[in-house]
Write a protein that holds these residues in place. Sequence first.
Motif: not given
Length: 372
Positions: A274, A311-314, A331, A334-335, A338-339
Amino acid sequence: MRPETEAELAELVAGLKEPVRIAGGGTRGVTGPDTELNVSGLSGITLYEPGALTLVAKAGTPLAEIEAALDAEGQQLAFEPMDHRALLGTSGDPTIGGVVAANVSGPRRIQAGACRDFLLGVRFVDGRGQVVKNGGRVMKNVTGYDLVKLMAGSWGTLGVLTEVSLKVLPKPEAVATLVWEDRGWTATSKLFCDALCSPFEVNGAARLPECGGKPSRTVLRIEGFEQSVKYRVGKLLELFAEMKPDQVVTDPVENAGIWREVRDIEPFADKPGNVWKTSVKPTDMVRVASDNNPNRVVGWGGGLIWTLAPEGEDLRAALCDVQGHSTLVRAAPEEMQTLGRFQPENAALLALTQGIRARFDPRSVFNPGLMG
């Protein structure tokens, strides 16, 4: 839907029964409703007066067409708009309407200003299907509410741009870039602070990570008349006598390549993960980089930090103690959902922005959900 005229666009918007996703060249990775309202049919330069440093173009005009017309007269868009295609893996042609809607501004912003600072006037269609005009063709203009600045960076959530008026500037006669290799974050911060606090008009201050066999590079750019550039480079070399640069690049083609890397975030173009864009105080650059993630491109003298993250890290959660804001630029859908693409707004600011959107787009038909 691809209207060919402003009147046709207004009629289409007035008759909308469902939300739409606004697109021009489709290069900025905007997601949303399945129904696309494409403005690339509204294309063409309608006025260009090189002597007055003024250009007017329809929103769907390809950026390349505008830059070619300016280049023929030795002029440029001084705010140096980024090309997102390589970073986002998109195709198509960036349009001037997309540049304005996203307020896309490159490395020269620290001196010249952002896209919105060069925007003189706009025409757009609001959520009721009404054509709105604001601003004009000169910098001095007092025509009521400054909707011009409001539209820049609104990402199509307030209206569909149909025409923009821009101030342009002459291209510099000469350019030079001072390059330091393999300098740490503390040394880079000092270089940025000393250079940008000097009177030598540095208009680019960036750091590129190690990439493609090249070491990490801290770079400072000087532009202007040839003798002026020579003089200012000499003065900067005196200023940095104890931390001399490894190279001074004066070749125009090589300079263009360096600053295209910075502008378009080329080091991340072919890497998985991302991509986040974080705006902070330049003096907080070292704090943000303290996790030792080497995958960062820094611009604006430390005030803009692009990060390639797993990926997945905020990243917003990781930087919660740093004043600023982070935008998720790349990203999976879906991310992104979500984010969220943009930094969440506090309650007061959210109420203000929702009130403005309700005025301009009362039916919420333009890019719903894009900005929260």
